[in-house]
Design a protein around this motif. Structure first.
Motif, PDB file in Angstrom:
ATOM      1  N   THR A 118      70.559  89.560  55.429  1.00 19.73           N
ATOM      2  CA  THR A 118      71.614  90.390  54.862  1.00 19.73           C
ATOM      3  C   THR A 118      72.852  90.335  55.754  1.00 19.73           C
ATOM      4  O   THR A 118      72.787  89.884  56.896  1.00 19.73           O
ATOM      5  N   GLY A 119      73.973  90.812  55.211  1.00 22.83           N
ATOM      6  CA  GLY A 119      75.217  90.800  55.983  1.00 22.83           C
ATOM      7  C   GLY A 119      76.380  90.325  55.140  1.00 22.83           C
ATOM      8  O   GLY A 119      76.281  90.182  53.923  1.00 22.83           O
ATOM      9  N   ARG A 120      77.495  90.052  55.829  1.00 18.41           N
ATOM     10  CA  ARG A 120      78.722  89.689  55.125  1.00 18.41           C
ATOM     11  C   ARG A 120      79.185  88.280  55.527  1.00 18.41           C
ATOM     12  O   ARG A 120      78.387  87.377  55.639  1.00 18.41           O
ATOM     13  N   ARG A 121      80.483  88.141  55.747  1.00 19.23           N
ATOM     14  CA  ARG A 121      81.045  86.802  55.978  1.00 19.23           C
ATOM     15  C   ARG A 121      80.486  86.142  57.235  1.00 19.23           C
ATOM     16  O   ARG A 121      80.267  84.932  57.257  1.00 19.23           O
ATOM     17  N   LYS A 122      80.261  86.929  58.281  1.00 21.32           N
ATOM     18  CA  LYS A 122      79.761  86.365  59.534  1.00 21.32           C
ATOM     19  C   LYS A 122      78.397  85.711  59.308  1.00 21.32           C
ATOM     20  O   LYS A 122      78.140  84.588  59.771  1.00 21.32           O
ATOM     21  N   GLU A 123      77.525  86.423  58.592  1.00 22.17           N
ATOM     22  CA  GLU A 123      76.192  85.888  58.312  1.00 22.17           C
ATOM     23  C   GLU A 123      76.270  84.687  57.367  1.00 22.17           C
ATOM     24  O   GLU A 123      75.521  83.721  57.519  1.00 22.17           O
ATOM     25  N   ASN A 124      77.182  84.753  56.386  1.00 21.44           N
ATOM     26  CA  ASN A 124      77.363  83.616  55.481  1.00 21.44           C
ATOM     27  C   ASN A 124      77.762  82.366  56.260  1.00 21.44           C
ATOM     28  O   ASN A 124      77.222  81.272  56.045  1.00 21.44           O
ATOM     29  N   ALA A 125      78.743  82.546  57.156  1.00 18.81           N
ATOM     30  CA  ALA A 125      79.223  81.407  57.942  1.00 18.81           C
ATOM     31  C   ALA A 125      78.124  80.854  58.838  1.00 18.81           C
ATOM     32  O   ALA A 125      77.981  79.631  58.983  1.00 18.81           O
ATOM     33  N   ALA A 126      77.324  81.761  59.432  1.00 20.37           N
ATOM     34  CA  ALA A 126      76.244  81.312  60.315  1.00 20.37           C
ATOM     35  C   ALA A 126      75.190  80.528  59.531  1.00 20.37           C
ATOM     36  O   ALA A 126      74.695  79.499  59.989  1.00 20.37           O
ATOM     37  N   LEU A 127      74.865  80.993  58.329  1.00 19.82           N
ATOM     38  CA  LEU A 127      73.884  80.279  57.499  1.00 19.82           C
ATOM     39  C   LEU A 127      74.400  78.907  57.088  1.00 19.82           C
ATOM     40  O   LEU A 127      73.665  77.914  57.125  1.00 19.82           O
ATOM     41  N   LEU A 128      75.681  78.854  56.714  1.00 19.31           N
ATOM     42  CA  LEU A 128      76.242  77.581  56.243  1.00 19.31           C
ATOM     43  C   LEU A 128      76.422  76.563  57.361  1.00 19.31           C
ATOM     44  O   LEU A 128      76.666  75.388  57.101  1.00 19.31           O
TER      45      LEU A 128
END
Length: 294
Positions: free
Chosen positions: A169-179
Motif C-alpha cells: 500500500t502507499g502512494r507515489r513513493k511506493e509506486n515509483a519504488a515498485l516500478l
C-alpha cells in the motif's frame, strides 16, 4: 514499505517461482479455491468498505465487484486444466519423427496496479488470472480507496504467504519504488497519465505490460430503436458507480428526428431509477474525492 523490504519481497517471490512450486495445476486450483473461500468469508466486510469508499450499496457492490470476482474464479476453476494443457501442433517435415506441441508457461513475478473506481474487482480479477497461470503476484491497490485496500490487504495476508501473493500500500513513493524493480510482467489499470509512466519504466527493463486505460464510449441510437429500452440502458450504464466506469456511455449519437423524445425518456429513466432527488437516494454512490469530483 521501504525499498529494501520491497526488493527482499520480490526476491522471495522469485525464489518461490523458480522452485517450481506454483507450476502444478493442482496447486493453482487449490489456491483459487482458497481465494474463493476468503472472499465469501469477507464479503460483508468488502461491501462495507466499498460503501465507505464509494457509497456503493450492497446490491451494486455484489453486482459490479464481488459477484464478478466470484464468477471469474468459478470460470477459471472450470477451465484451468484446458488453458494450462499441452496442445499438439503440426510438425514440419524437416523435424520428421519428432512431436511438436505448445505449452503455456507463466511469466513469473507479476505486479498488479489497480485503480479506485472498482477497487476490489480490478485488483482481484487480474490476480485470479495471474495465479491460474502459475505466477506469483504483488498487488498495489489505489491509495484513494483506503477502506477497500485495507480489506484486500487483510484478506490476502490471511489467505496466502507473502512470498506467493503480497499487498503493498502507499502512494507515489511506493509506486515509483515498485516500478524500479525487475518484474516479469506488469498489469496496470488507471489513467493515461500514470499509464505512460508505467510503460516508460517497463520499457527501460523490457518488461511486458498490459495497460487498461479506458477510452471514449459512444452510444448510438437509431430512429427505429425502442427509446424507452435505450434510455433505461443508457441511464443504467452512465450512472452506475456515479459514472466512474471506463466503459460508461461517454456521448450519445442519435438521429435528429428522435433527439427530443430520447432526452425525455432519459430524464424519465433518471427519475425512475434514482427518484426526484438522486443525491438523497440510499444506493446512489459518491465521487471518490474532491479532486476527481472537480
Amino acid at each position: 514499505m521501504k525499498d529494501e523490504r520491497m526488493r527482499a519481497l520480490l526476491k522471495e517471490q522469485r525464489d518461490l517461482f523458480r522452485s517450481g512450486a506454483t507450476l502444478p495445476v493442482s496447486f493453482r486450483i487449490q489456491q483459487l479455491k482458497r481465494l474463493y473461500g476468503a472472499i465469501k468469508r469477507h464479503e460483508e466486510d468488502i461491501h462495507a468498505a466499498l460503501r465507505e469508499d464509494l457509497g456503493k450499496g450492497a446490491y451494486e457492490g455484489f453486482m459490479c465487484e464481488t459477484g464478478l470476482v466470484l464468477s471469474e474464479l468459478s470460470y477459471m476453476l472450470r477451465h484451468i486444466r484446458k488453458f494450462a494443457g499441452q496442445k499438439t501442433v503440426h510438425t514440419p517435415l524437416a523435424q520428421f519423427a519428432s512431436h511438436s506441441f505448445k505449452l503455456p508457461v507463466p511469466y513469473g513475478n507479476v505486479l498488479i496496479m489497480s485503480p479506485w473506481n472498482y477497487p476490489f474487482l480490478l485488483t482481484m480479477d487480474p490476480l485470479i488470472d495471474a495465479l491460474a497461470a502459475g505466477n506469483t503476484a504483488i498487488l498495489k491497490p489505489s491509495a484513494y480507496s483506503l477502506a477497500t485496500s485495507k480489506v484486500i490487504e487483510e484478506m490476502i495476508a490471511e489467505c496466502f504467504p507473502a512470498e506467493y501473493v503480497a499487498v503493498v500500500t502507499g502512494r507515489r513513493k511506493e509506486n515509483a519504488a515498485l516500478l524500479s524493480q525487475d518484474f516479469d510482467f506488469i498489469f496496470f489499470t488507471g489513467s493515461q497519465m500514470v499509464g505512460k509512466e508505467v510503460l516508460r519504466h517497463a520499457a527501460e527493463r523490457l518488461i511486458p505490460v498490459v495497460l487498461e486505460l479506458g477510452g471514449k464510449s459512444p452510444c448510438i441510437v437509431e430512429a427505429g430503436a425502442d427509446l424507452k429500452l435505450a434510455a433505461r440502458r443508457i441511464v443504467f450504464g452512465k450512472f452506475l458507480n456515479c459514472g466512474q466506469t471506463c466503459v460508461a456511455p461517454d456521448h450519445i449519437l442519435c438521429e435528429m428526428s428522435i433527439k427530443d423524445d430520447l432526452i425525455k425518456e432519459i430524464v424519465a429513466q433518471i427519475e425512475k431509477q434514482f427518484g426526484h432527488s438522486p443525491l438523497d437516494h440510499a444506493d446512489y454512490g459518491k465521487i471518490i474525492n474532491k479532486k476527481h469530483f472537480d
